[in-house]
Every structure is written in structure tokens, then in C-alpha cells.
Design an enzyme around this catalytic site. Structure first.
Site, short mmCIF file in Angstrom:
data_model
loop_
_atom_site.label_atom_id
_atom_site.label_comp_id
_atom_site.label_asym_id
_atom_site.label_seq_id
_atom_site.Cartn_x
_atom_site.Cartn_y
_atom_site.Cartn_z
N SER A 1 0.84 -1.20 0.00
CA SER A 1 0.00 0.00 0.00
C SER A 1 0.88 1.26 0.00
O SER A 1 1.64 1.49 -0.94
CB SER A 1 -0.95 -0.05 1.19
OG SER A 1 -1.93 0.93 1.09
N ASP B 1 3.61 24.67 -0.38
CA ASP B 1 4.96 24.49 -0.91
C ASP B 1 5.54 23.11 -0.61
O ASP B 1 6.71 22.98 -0.24
CB ASP B 1 5.88 25.58 -0.37
CG ASP B 1 5.93 25.63 1.15
OD1 ASP B 1 5.04 25.03 1.80
OD2 ASP B 1 6.85 26.28 1.70
N HIS C 1 -7.45 -5.39 -1.18
CA HIS C 1 -6.23 -4.60 -0.97
C HIS C 1 -5.22 -5.31 -0.06
O HIS C 1 -4.02 -5.06 -0.16
CB HIS C 1 -6.62 -3.24 -0.38
CG HIS C 1 -5.49 -2.28 -0.26
ND1 HIS C 1 -4.93 -1.64 -1.34
CD2 HIS C 1 -4.80 -1.84 0.82
CE1 HIS C 1 -3.96 -0.83 -0.93
NE2 HIS C 1 -3.85 -0.95 0.37
#
Length: 440
Positions: A157, A366, A419
Site C-alpha cells: 500500500s 509548498d 487490498h
């Protein structure tokens, strides 16, 4: 921009034996901010694991394991089984506790507050993303293996996300990469990701109610109770309708539908005027959540996508495009997935002190780069990955796009598992992917 990181010497404890394995605990003192190498340090913990009968084999190649999350420690070995048992047949394994997790200068609400103001806390947490996790790994590689020895990276993952960062900025440290369920959307904005994952979650809701149609009315009853009353969990946090919806996280794991069904069927106790939500139901809801014991999962989750822009609570913004998730007990309850939203910092007791810090991180513009698309497009390190067709967290569409962007990339696409396939059939998956590294 490549990462050139000096070797770090470990503080190592004596090795010990466990169930056919030899384990050695290593701690590294590494810069919080690699731009200030002589400044504040963090401890990063690695547990070395090797098959006991091969402990003295210096020729055994290394494999470093990156756990999913963000915010979760590496597995704690108990037996030589599962994917780890398979990998130990051919490799010496470094189980990395990513900075801030496990035994690596762990960060929880109780010690984050000691950093000072919310702004100071947020600035501190900016150093806990994949870029610095990879820098840590490079310093550790050189300290454990030697500067001239590469290792295989394996990531589940979010661990796979970290390895794509590794391939972007320090591919010289890797001899191969194995990714299980974590081929990130390197070419997409975070909004693209959530727009698609909301659609995936709606599909999972439909599948769930097809399997358990009797739960449609039960979920409505529970939601009506939560909207009408102030229901408290054992920790004191309120079980709101939004928090109830977050149980949809279960849908993305093998057996998740059954976990949800058996939870809902135990929701009420008593009859008539005495009917109320049961303590064991409320206790189980709290135990199923990792947001308070692993707060990075909430605080830093959206930042793992941010590159040069503010995420601005993407999951919350995109929710408005899917009105069927709105809370109305007259309609079918649609559970959500891996969506982090501002209300969680009111609903979860241990997240409440982090609310202002999380808001600052959501507005931060940023963020530095996490991937180098040009470097990935010229990748020379063999990569083998498994991606799950019905993955609710990491959409196959964007995983496939990333795989096609990179040379030397084998992608096994299947709907055999959810998953968490590596935890269900780990030996088979690990063996196939390691073998494929030799062919890519």
C-alpha cells in the site's frame, strides 16, 4: 534531484532467536531535516530478520520492507510464516518502522503537543513524508549492507508509494522493487484520486447491500439513533453519523463485508422503549479504528499526494460531487472509505488536539516533489507489482497508468484478493513477485 545520503551507524542489540528466525534490533540516529544534518535528530528503528539456519550467510541479499499507512509500524514477527516466511527463504529482511511510527521516535497527540504551537507542530510533521522515509532508508542501507550493496525494496500500500519515491530519487540503492497494492497515481492530482475512489466506494456499497439486503434498514435505524441522540463511545468521543459512515473502510479488505455485517447485527440491545445501541457494538467500533492509535493516518494522509500545491481537504471538497453520501435516515446509508475529513478532528478524542495542526498542513502549498516522472520513465530497476482490480483505496485505473509510464515494470492485475491480499495469501504473492524480478 538525487538523494546522496551518508551511511549511518546503528546502535544494535544482541541477536535473539524466535521460531526458526534470528532477530536483531537496530536503532539509527538520523536528521529530522536532511537539509540540516547537524540539527535535531530522530531515532529510526529497524528489526533485522533472517532464517536461523542462514544467519551467518553474508552472501544473503537484503530486502527492506515498507509498511502501509501512512503511520503504521512494520509487522512484528511471531512465526516464520506468511509472506515473511517466504521471503526469508531467499533474503535477509529489514523491517523498517518509518519515522514517527513503532519504535522510530513515535508521534502521538500526547507528545506532539510538547512541540509548541500548532504551527510548530505542523512544521515538525512536514519532515515525515515519503521523501525523508526514503532518505532514512538510504542511510540505513549503507549502515547495514554497505555503500556498495543494493537491496530489494518491498512495499505494501503506502509502502509502494514510498518505493516509487525511492525509484525517483535514489534508484542506485535498489536492486529490485516489489509492490503489493500500492502503485500510486504519480501523474494525477489528489482530486483525481478522490473523485475516482468515491465512485469505487459507491460500487462497494452496492455490492454490500446485494450480499446483505437486510442491513439496509438496520443501517438506517442506527443512523437515525445517532442523529437524534448524543451517543458516546467508551473513550468519550461521540459516535456521529459521519464517524459511523467511516466504517466503510472495512469494505476494501478481504472479509470486510462480513466484519461489517456481524458488527451491524449486534448494534441494538433490548426491546421497545428499552431498545438502545449496545456497549459491545460501540466498543467494537472504537477498536476497528486506527485513527487515534496511529494519528499520522489522519493528519498526514492527504499530504502523501501533495506536490507543489495545497490539498485543501480534497476528500471533503469532492464529497459534494456525490450527494448520495449525505446523511439522511430516509435514504440508504452509503458508507465512505479512506477519506480523511475535518470533522474527524472533532469526533476522535485523540485527534482533537491535532485539529489546528491538521488545518495548517491542509493549507500548505509548498510541498516538495515526491516523484520524478522523467526518472521513472527511464527506470532501469526491475519492478514487479500486484494490483487489485477492485481496489477501493488505490484505483486500478491510476495504477495501470503509472505502470505503463515505467519500463521494466511487471504488473499482475487480479480480482482474486482485495487490498490486503499479501495478508491473505502472502507466500504465493511474494513468491510470484520475487520470481518476476528475474524476468522483467
Amino acid at each position: 534531484m538525487s538523494y546522496q545520503i551518508p551511511a549511518a551507524s546503528p546502535d544494535s542489540q544482541p541477536a535473539y532467536a524466535l521460531e526458526g528466525m534470528q532477530l536483531t534490533d537496530h536503532r539509527f540516529s538520523l536528521p529530522l531535516n536532511y537539509a540540516e544534518p547537524d540539527g535535531e535528530k530522530v531515532t529510526v528503528f529497524v528489526r533485522e530478520v533472517v532464517a536461523l539456519d542462514r544467519a551467518d550467510d553474508d552472501s544473503l541479499p537484503w530486502l527492506v520492507y515498507f509498511q502501509g499507512g501512512p503511520g503504521f509500524p512494520s509487522p512484528r514477527p511471531v512465526t516464520k510464516s506468511g509472506w515473511l516466511g517466504e521471503v526469508l527463504k531467499t533474503h535477509r529482511v529489514a523491517l523498517l518502522d518509518q519515522r514517527g511510527t513503532g519504535l522510530s521516535s513515535r508521534v502521538l497527540a500526547q507528545n506532539l503537543q510538547k512541540r509548541g504551537s500548532a504551527q510548530e507542530q505542523a512544521e515538525f510533521l512536514t519532515h515525515f513524508r515519503a521523501d525523508n522515509i526514503v532518505r532514512d532508508a538510504e542511510a540505513i542501507r549503507k549502515g547495514l549492507c554497505g555503500d556498495d550493496k543494493k537491496w530489494v525494496g518491498m512495499g505494501q500500500s503506502y509502502g509502494g508509494f514510498c518505493l516509487l519515491t525511492y525509484l525517483s530519487f535514489a534508484p542506485h540503492g535498489l536492486s529490485g522493487v516489489v509492490i503489493t497494492g500500492g502503485v500510486a497515481c504519480v501523474k494525477r492530482h489528489i482530486d483525481d484520486n478522490y473523485r475516482l475512489t468515491y465512485q469505487k466506494v459507491l460500487e462497494k456499497n452496492a455490492e454490500y447491500y446485494q450480499r446483505y439486503p437486510q442491513d439496509r434498514e438496520l443501517a438506517k435505524e442506527i443512523l437515525a439513533e445517532l442523529l437524534e441522540k448524543d451517543i458516546r463511545l467508551p473513550s468519550g468521543g461521540r459516535l456521529t453519523g459521519r464517524r459511523f459512515q467511516q466504517l466503510g473502510m472495512l469494505y476494501g479488505m478481504s472479509g470486510g463485508f462480513e466484519t461489517m455485517h456481524y458488527l451491524l447485527e449486534s448494534a441494538f440491545i433490548g426491546e421497545g422503549a428499552d431498545r438502545e445501541l449496545s456497549f459491545d457494538f460501540l466498543n467494537q467500533i472504537e477498536r476497528l479504528s486506527a485513527f487515534e492509535t496511529n494519528p499520522f493516518f489522519a493528519v498526514l494522509h492527504e499530504t502523501i499526494y501533495g506536490e507543489g500545491y495545497a490539498t485543501n481537504w480534497s476528500a471533503e471538497r469532492l464529497r459534494a460531487e456525490f450527494p448520495s453520501f449525505e446523511l439522511d435516515p430516509a435514504n440508504e446509508v452509503r458508507f465512505t472509505g479512506e477519506m480523511i475529513v475535518p470533522s474527524m478532528f472533532d469526533d476522535y478524542v485523540q485527534l482533537q488536539p491535532m485539529k489546528e495542526c491538521a488545518e495548517i498542513l491542509a493549507r500548505k502549498e509548498d510541498w516538495g516533489p515526491l516523484y520524478d516522472l522523467d526518472q521513472l520513465a527511464s527506470n532501469e530497476v526491475p519492478v514487479s507489482a500486484i494490483s487489485y482490480y477492485s481496489d477501493m483505496y488505490v484505483p486500478i485505473e491510476w495504477s495501470r497508468e503509472t505502470a505503463l509510464h515505467m519500463p521494466r515494470f511487471y504488473q499482475w492485475v487480479t480480482n482474486e484478493w482485495e487490498h490486503n491480499g499479501i495478508g491473505v495469501d502472502g507466500p504465493r504473492i511474494a513468491r510470484v513477485l520475487l520470481d518476476k524480478l528475474k524476468e522483467v
